[in-house]
Design a protein around this motif. Structure first.
Motif, PDB file in Angstrom:
ATOM      1  N   ALA A  97       2.413   1.811  -3.410  1.00  0.00           N
ATOM      2  CA  ALA A  97       1.429   2.242  -4.404  1.00  0.00           C
ATOM      3  C   ALA A  97       1.066   3.708  -4.202  1.00  0.00           C
ATOM      4  N   VAL A  98       0.852   4.096  -2.933  1.00  0.00           N
ATOM      5  CA  VAL A  98       0.463   5.490  -2.672  1.00  0.00           C
ATOM      6  C   VAL A  98       1.604   6.434  -3.049  1.00  0.00           C
ATOM      7  N   ALA A 104      -5.357   6.114  -8.973  1.00  0.00           N
ATOM      8  CA  ALA A 104      -5.289   7.157  -7.946  1.00  0.00           C
ATOM      9  C   ALA A 104      -4.628   8.430  -8.470  1.00  0.00           C
ATOM     10  N   THR A 123      -6.433   2.359  -0.518  1.00  0.00           N
ATOM     11  CA  THR A 123      -5.517   1.413  -1.157  1.00  0.00           C
ATOM     12  C   THR A 123      -5.514   0.084  -0.414  1.00  0.00           C
ATOM     13  N   ALA A 152       0.818  -1.228   0.000  1.00  0.00           N
ATOM     14  CA  ALA A 152       0.000   0.000   0.000  1.00  0.00           C
ATOM     15  C   ALA A 152       0.850   1.275   0.000  1.00  0.00           C
ATOM     16  N   VAL A 162      -3.210   0.475  -8.901  1.00  0.00           N
ATOM     17  CA  VAL A 162      -3.595   1.504  -7.925  1.00  0.00           C
ATOM     18  C   VAL A 162      -3.061   2.866  -8.356  1.00  0.00           C
ATOM     19  N   THR A 163      -1.814   2.903  -8.827  1.00  0.00           N
ATOM     20  CA  THR A 163      -1.232   4.163  -9.274  1.00  0.00           C
ATOM     21  C   THR A 163      -2.064   4.768 -10.394  1.00  0.00           C
ATOM     22  N   ARG A 196      -6.054   8.029   1.305  1.00  0.00           N
ATOM     23  CA  ARG A 196      -5.693   7.190   0.168  1.00  0.00           C
ATOM     24  C   ARG A 196      -5.055   5.876   0.625  1.00  0.00           C
TER      25      ARG A 196
END
Lengths: 294, 313
Positions: free
Chosen positions: A105-106, A169, A227, A102, A165-166, A223
């Motif tokens: 990805a964030v 987001a 995620t 997570a 995810v990228t 976020r």
């Protein structure tokens, strides 16, 4: 002392975000909700960090003798799953999986989101228009369908989860950063930096971005929550990380069929993921409350 | 007004073209890939090559896209490899089933979020406000599969009041209505908190306005201030947000439908995705994006009607 003898503008503005962050953490004590959230997040972060020392068993080792009664017992505090694997160890190692994937990805989403958001907000004009159109189009995709298409087509792996995810987001972050940039670029200190002849990148990264941090930190907490849910959902749908290493969503998927006999197998990872997401969202709420107070 | 709709229709068209082309490219970019997906992993390379040739898949992707788009415009969505029938046969049925869930959930979410949001926002930082706000954060934070597991363990396993699966098949002795309770409950729990927060935020802002102070000072009862002055103004901003929930309720219910084995649109997408059923994925995405953009347009239009400042400018 060295700081005092050379108080250049560069040094001062580079230190500003650090001291600002410290002040914000100190302020968090005034928000009980935020403190509860921070405690939950900290708890899971420590569990993930010390997983090898905390887990009593190998998370993938099968204790077939325990299958006679997989409910919680003296040997297996939280019982075992349907393959005789220790639930406590799997939940502990599962926290490490989710708290590795997570944040990566964030961070990826933020790097891309900040970069394009700054460019769009700072230069405006056609670049802004084109980027916002692209962001709008990606945003009109239902997120979950996008996940399924990306992961089902390119295969389930940590890297593909990060990419999915990228991709979903980043457009939202672009919009937020752009909005903040449009506002901050009109401030006096940005004009001063331009006057000093600083480069565009310096202005965007050192003058504008650190001053947009308040809303961005709150958004990053939220976020992280989304995620973690997304990673859990992918695991639950069978699109998560490949077995046997534990991830919470996958654990629920594997044991959901045993709900009527051994509900603990699915309930425990559900409780784990819920508490972690609640933690991030309460933390975000506390931080927002504090930033509004300033 | 005409300009508004023309612009929006143009945007809808552009989005649908870009999205469908993107999906088409992802799914069908490499020649042979589609034939491989159709024939499965055990087909020989020769069979794959023959099917590729037969289906015309070795032509450039743009040519194939135009052909596909032409068929779609004539109502032909292609053939599902998973369900062995035309996509249209499966798609509309499943969408209808999901629409039932979505309609019930929407009918609960709208009044509930307005009541809770107004109750929380009319006295900021009161105990009621804190309770509703934190309750909303907690229910929204729990992933759908987790709240599904929690609700199933209480109402299905412990109390035995409701069925654990909602296949819409009444053979198991559970009436249709009882099968809808848990899926709708999960959707409402997950979605409600977010909408409540939006209504609350708008209400809090309205309560600080001078006209509210005037209404209080001229001696109106608190009830009249809320119902006659605050409520209507507080509903303008969240209107769009509430309408956009249709997106989640129709296209985001993959998890809920997977938990309860509900034969809806979400599960169709999941099954098609897992078995690489290209035609279904393409058609379903097109439908999903259409719904999303339409909800946006209706939201913007309603916002315009509700807010005179925008309507007359």
């Amino acid at each position: 002392m060295a700081v005092e003898t050379s108080p250049g503008p560069t040094r001062r503005s580079l230190l500003a975000p650090v001291t600002g962050r410290l002040r914000q953490i100190a302020l968090l004590r005034e928000s009980p909700v935020g403190m509860v959230g921070a405690a939950l997040v900290l708890f899971w972060a420590l569990v993930a960090l010390f997983a090898p020392f905390l887990a009593p068993y190998d998370p993938n080792a099968n204790d077939y003798l325990a299958l006679a009664d997989p409910t919680p017992s003296a040997e297996h505090w939280l019982g075992t799953d349907n393959q005789g694997r220790d639930m406590l160890s799997r939940v502990i190692w599962g926290s490490r999986t989710v708290l590795t994937v997570a944040p990566i990805a964030v961070i990826c989403a933020y790097v891309i989101g900040c970069l394009f958001g700054l460019l769009a907000g700072y230069y405006r004009g056609w670049m802004d228009t084109v980027m916002m159109r692209i962001a709008d189009i990606i945003l009109s995709f239902p997120v979950i369908i996008l996940y399924i298409i990306i992961i089902a087509t390119y295969g389930p792996s940590a890297a593909n989860i990060v990419i999915a995810v990228t991709f979903t987001a980043a457009p939202q972050i672009i919009r937020i950063v752009r909005g903040l940039t449009l506002e901050i670029r009109e401030r006096d200190y940005v004009a001063a930096a331009k006057m000093r002849g600083e480069s565009t990148w310096y202005i965007m990264l050192v003058e504008i971005l650190p001053n947009a941090r308040g809303p961005l930190i709150v958004d990053a907490c939220l976020r992280m929550g989304y995620t973690i849910i997304a990673i859990g959902v992918l695991g639950f749908l069978g699109l998560g990380l490949p077995p046997p290493d534990p991830d919470w969503g996958g654990m629920v998927k594997d044991t959901y069929g045993f709900m009527s006999i051994w509900p603990h197998m699915a309930l425990i990872p559900c409780a784990a993921i819920s508490s972690l997401v609640v933690g991030f969202n309460l933390l975000a709420d506390g931080l927002r409350e504090i930033s509004l107070r300033d | 007004m005409t300009a508004f709709f023309a612009k929006r229709a143009g945007y809808l068209l552009l989005t649908m073209v870009v999205v469908s082309f993107a999906i088409f490219t992802i799914m069908e970019f490499t020649p042979g890939q589609v034939a491989r997906k159709v024939l499965g992993p055990f087909a020989t390379q020769l069979q794959v090559d023959m099917l590729t040739e037969e289906m015309g898949l070795n032509r450039p992707v743009v040519v194939r896209y135009l052909e596909w788009a032409g068929n779609v415009l004539q109502g032909d969505l292609g053939r599902s490899t998973l369900y062995k029938q035309p996509v249209a046969n499966v798609l509309w049925d499943r969408l209808g089933n999901t629409a039932i869930l979505a309609a019930i959930a929407f009918a609960i979410i709208v009044p509930a979020s307005i009541i809770l949001g107004v109750a929380a926002g009319m006295r900021e930082a009161s105990l009621l406000d804190r309770t509703i706000s934190i309750g909303g954060i907690v229910t929204t934070s729990i992933p759908e599969f987790a709240s599904g597991v929690f609700l199933v363990s209480i109402f299905v396993i412990w109390l035995g009041w409701l069925p654990g699966t909602s296949t819409l098949n009444t053979g198991g002795g559970w009436p249709l209505a009882s099968q809808l309770v848990l899926p709708v409950a999960v959707m409402v729990l997950y979605d409600l908190g977010y909408v409540v927060r939006m209504v609350r935020a708008s209400m809090v802002e309205v309560m600080t306005r001078p006209y509210i102070r005037t209404a209080i000072l001229k001696g109106l009862s608190f009830r009249d201030v809320i119902l006659k002055h605050a409520l209507r103004n507080a509903m303008i901003a969240p209107f769009t947000v509430i309408l956009l929930q249709i997106n989640y309720l129709v296209t985001g219910v993959v998890v809920v439908e997977a938990v309860f084995a509900y034969p809806g649109f979400g599960r169709l997408i999941l099954e098609a995705g897992l078995s690489q059923d290209v035609a279904v994925i393409e058609a379903a995405t097109l439908v999903a994006v259409f719904i999303t953009v339409m909800a946006q347009i209706i939201g913007d239009f309603g916002y315009m009607l509700l807010n005179p400042r925008i309507r007359f400018s």
